[in-house]
Write an enzyme that holds these catalytic residues in place. Structure first.
Site, PDB file in Angstrom:
ATOM      1  N   LYS A   3       0.834  -1.206   0.000  1.00  0.00           N
ATOM      2  CA  LYS A   3       0.000   0.000   0.000  1.00  0.00           C
ATOM      3  C   LYS A   3       0.868   1.255   0.000  1.00  0.00           C
ATOM      4  O   LYS A   3       0.666   2.155  -0.813  1.00  0.00           O
ATOM      5  CB  LYS A   3      -0.939   0.019   1.222  1.00  0.00           C
ATOM      6  N   ARG A  43      -0.479  -9.567  13.064  1.00  0.00           N
ATOM      7  CA  ARG A  43      -1.027  -8.467  12.247  1.00  0.00           C
ATOM      8  C   ARG A  43      -1.896  -9.027  11.121  1.00  0.00           C
ATOM      9  O   ARG A  43      -2.940  -8.470  10.794  1.00  0.00           O
ATOM     10  CB  ARG A  43       0.116  -7.619  11.672  1.00  0.00           C
ATOM     11  N   ARG A  93      11.782  -6.011   5.195  1.00  0.00           N
ATOM     12  CA  ARG A  93      11.744  -4.574   5.525  1.00  0.00           C
ATOM     13  C   ARG A  93      12.262  -4.345   6.948  1.00  0.00           C
ATOM     14  O   ARG A  93      12.937  -3.371   7.217  1.00  0.00           O
ATOM     15  CB  ARG A  93      10.312  -4.050   5.395  1.00  0.00           C
ATOM     16  N   ARG A  97      11.393  -0.826  12.211  1.00  0.00           N
ATOM     17  CA  ARG A  97      10.011  -0.850  12.727  1.00  0.00           C
ATOM     18  C   ARG A  97       9.817  -2.047  13.650  1.00  0.00           C
ATOM     19  O   ARG A  97       9.999  -3.191  13.220  1.00  0.00           O
ATOM     20  CB  ARG A  97       9.013  -0.908  11.558  1.00  0.00           C
ATOM     21  N   ARG A 114      -9.738   0.499   8.405  1.00  0.00           N
ATOM     22  CA  ARG A 114      -9.324  -0.868   8.734  1.00  0.00           C
ATOM     23  C   ARG A 114     -10.401  -1.624   9.499  1.00  0.00           C
ATOM     24  O   ARG A 114     -10.206  -2.801   9.825  1.00  0.00           O
ATOM     25  CB  ARG A 114      -8.049  -0.819   9.586  1.00  0.00           C
TER      26      ARG A 114
HETATM   27  P1  B4P Z   1       4.511  -1.512   2.111  1.00  0.00           P
HETATM   28  O1  B4P Z   1       4.054  -0.860   0.871  1.00  0.00           O
HETATM   29  O2  B4P Z   1       5.335  -0.669   3.024  1.00  0.00           O
HETATM   30  O3  B4P Z   1       3.352  -2.147   2.999  1.00  0.00           O
HETATM   31  P2  B4P Z   1       2.038  -1.592   3.639  1.00  0.00           P
HETATM   32  O4  B4P Z   1       0.968  -2.429   3.009  1.00  0.00           O
HETATM   33  O5  B4P Z   1       1.919  -0.111   3.475  1.00  0.00           O
HETATM   34  O6  B4P Z   1       2.294  -1.885   5.209  1.00  0.00           O
HETATM   35  P3  B4P Z   1       1.622  -1.905   6.656  1.00  0.00           P
HETATM   36  O7  B4P Z   1       0.235  -2.463   6.594  1.00  0.00           O
HETATM   37  O8  B4P Z   1       2.631  -2.611   7.463  1.00  0.00           O
HETATM   38  O9  B4P Z   1       1.595  -0.492   7.264  1.00  0.00           O
HETATM   39  P4  B4P Z   1       0.743   0.545   8.091  1.00  0.00           P
HETATM   40  O10 B4P Z   1       1.743   1.591   8.309  1.00  0.00           O
HETATM   41  O11 B4P Z   1      -0.514   0.892   7.384  1.00  0.00           O
HETATM   42  O12 B4P Z   1       5.292  -2.784   1.678  1.00  0.00           O
HETATM   43  C1  B4P Z   1       5.950  -3.664   2.587  1.00  0.00           C
HETATM   44  C2  B4P Z   1       7.288  -4.129   2.035  1.00  0.00           C
HETATM   45  O13 B4P Z   1       7.105  -4.842   0.822  1.00  0.00           O
HETATM   46  C3  B4P Z   1       8.227  -2.984   1.695  1.00  0.00           C
HETATM   47  O14 B4P Z   1       9.505  -3.305   2.170  1.00  0.00           O
HETATM   48  C4  B4P Z   1       8.210  -2.898   0.173  1.00  0.00           C
HETATM   49  O15 B4P Z   1       9.445  -2.474  -0.356  1.00  0.00           O
HETATM   50  C5  B4P Z   1       7.920  -4.328  -0.228  1.00  0.00           C
HETATM   51  N1  B4P Z   1       7.141  -4.424  -1.457  1.00  0.00           N
HETATM   52  C6  B4P Z   1       6.080  -3.647  -1.825  1.00  0.00           C
HETATM   53  N2  B4P Z   1       5.599  -4.041  -3.024  1.00  0.00           N
HETATM   54  C7  B4P Z   1       6.368  -5.115  -3.416  1.00  0.00           C
HETATM   55  C8  B4P Z   1       6.356  -5.981  -4.581  1.00  0.00           C
HETATM   56  N3  B4P Z   1       5.474  -5.839  -5.575  1.00  0.00           N
HETATM   57  N4  B4P Z   1       7.280  -6.967  -4.632  1.00  0.00           N
HETATM   58  C9  B4P Z   1       8.187  -7.147  -3.635  1.00  0.00           C
HETATM   59  N5  B4P Z   1       8.244  -6.341  -2.531  1.00  0.00           N
HETATM   60  C10 B4P Z   1       7.344  -5.352  -2.429  1.00  0.00           C
HETATM   61  O16 B4P Z   1       0.275  -0.110   9.509  1.00  0.00           O
HETATM   62  C11 B4P Z   1       1.119  -0.320  10.637  1.00  0.00           C
HETATM   63  C12 B4P Z   1       0.311  -0.480  11.967  1.00  0.00           C
HETATM   64  O17 B4P Z   1      -0.345   0.793  12.309  1.00  0.00           O
HETATM   65  C13 B4P Z   1      -0.861  -1.471  11.986  1.00  0.00           C
HETATM   66  O18 B4P Z   1      -0.444  -2.799  12.256  1.00  0.00           O
HETATM   67  C14 B4P Z   1      -1.750  -0.879  13.133  1.00  0.00           C
HETATM   68  O19 B4P Z   1      -1.255  -1.242  14.406  1.00  0.00           O
HETATM   69  C15 B4P Z   1      -1.602   0.611  12.984  1.00  0.00           C
HETATM   70  N6  B4P Z   1      -2.683   1.228  12.160  1.00  0.00           N
HETATM   71  C16 B4P Z   1      -2.481   1.875  10.959  1.00  0.00           C
HETATM   72  N7  B4P Z   1      -3.657   2.313  10.455  1.00  0.00           N
HETATM   73  C17 B4P Z   1      -4.626   1.935  11.351  1.00  0.00           C
HETATM   74  C18 B4P Z   1      -6.057   2.067  11.371  1.00  0.00           C
HETATM   75  N8  B4P Z   1      -6.712   2.684  10.371  1.00  0.00           N
HETATM   76  N9  B4P Z   1      -6.748   1.565  12.427  1.00  0.00           N
HETATM   77  C19 B4P Z   1      -6.110   0.953  13.441  1.00  0.00           C
HETATM   78  N10 B4P Z   1      -4.764   0.778  13.482  1.00  0.00           N
HETATM   79  C20 B4P Z   1      -4.017   1.259  12.451  1.00  0.00           C
END
Ligand code: B4P
Length: 191
Positions: A14, A146, A128, A134, A89
């Site tokens: 994302k 998670r 990552r 993190r 979420r």
């Molecule tokens: P990212 O792109 O960083 O992943 P994400 O889906 O954004 O991550 P996440 O769900 O952990 O984050 P959030 O901050 O929202 O990709 C991950 C890795 O994969 C990276 O290293 C990237 O380089 C690699 N990658 C990406 N695409 C790729 C591909 N095509 N091929 C290979 N590698 C690839 O959430 C963090 C925490 O915050 C949650 O657990 C929760 O505790 C809290 N939180 C956030 N929003 C909330 C909400 N609305 N309600 C309640 N809690 C919340």
């Protein structure tokens, strides 16, 4: 206005795809994960509460994230549109978002969901974790927790938008640029 939700499990890409979408469509980025991490860095009371939960792989309370989003929407009233990354979420967050947008005579245009299998999620997040520092990316048990939170509380959010005819699923496995092309094709149908 283009109001897009980017949806998917932790590590689905994302954050990665958001950056590319923002550059192309000139949207304001609202990532609740980034907003919470910035509260943690500032050492605010909200940040302290959030850190305890995030470090355990749990979701932060709905009221906390809804309040943060409300402030950001108010700060950017003349935006061309928004990308909601990692929000909503829970179904409660979805309902709150609909109500907030309705106050500005706006609504969600489309939800784009990135589909990635659990083994790949685990491998991306552990990878990552080697460089991001993190705490929630540091071990397999925490990442599984998670993914479990996602399956039990977040997945139903997809049905909420599917019922409104606003849901598109994209294969999130493979090359980052090819996935982005698929996403733009989906978005363009809703412009
Ligand atoms: P990212 O792109 O960083 O992943 P994400 O889906 O954004 O991550 P996440 O769900 O952990 O984050 P959030 O901050 O929202 O990709 C991950 C890795 O994969 C990276 O290293 C990237 O380089 C690699 N990658 C990406 N695409 C790729 C591909 N095509 N091929 C290979 N590698 C690839 O959430 C963090 C925490 O915050 C949650 O657990 C929760 O505790 C809290 N939180 C956030 N929003 C909330 C909400 N609305 N309600 C309640 N809690 C919340």
């Amino acid at each position: 206005m283009l109001n897009l939700i980017l949806f998917g499990p932790p590590g689905a890409g994302k954050g990665t795809q958001s950056e590319k979408i923002i550059a192309k469509y000139n949207l304001i980025h609202l990532s609740t994960g980034d907003l919470l991490r910035s509260e943690i860095r500032e050492g605010s009371e909200l940040g302290l509460t959030a850190k305890t939960l995030m470090d355990q792989g749990l979701l932060v309370p709905d009221e906390v994230v809804i309040g943060m989003i409300e402030h950001k929407l108010r700060d950017h009233r003349d935006a061309a549109g928004f990308i909601f990354d990692g929000f909503p979420r829970t179904v409660k967050q979805s309902q709150a978002l609909d109500e907030l947008l309705a106050r500005y005579d706006e609504s969600i245009s489309v939800m784009v969901a990135l589909v990635v299998n659990d083994d790949e999620l685990l491998s991306r997040l552990l990878n990552r974790g080697k460089t991001s520092g993190r705490p929630d990316d540091q071990n397999e048990e925490l990442i599984s927790k998670r993914i479990h939170e996602y399956n039990s509380k977040t997945k139903p959010v997809a049905d909420y938008y599917q019922e409104q005819g606003k849901f598109v699923a994209i294969d999130g496995m493979g090359n980052i640029d090819s996935i982005f092309e698929e996403i733009t094709r989906a978005i363009n149908k809703f412009l």
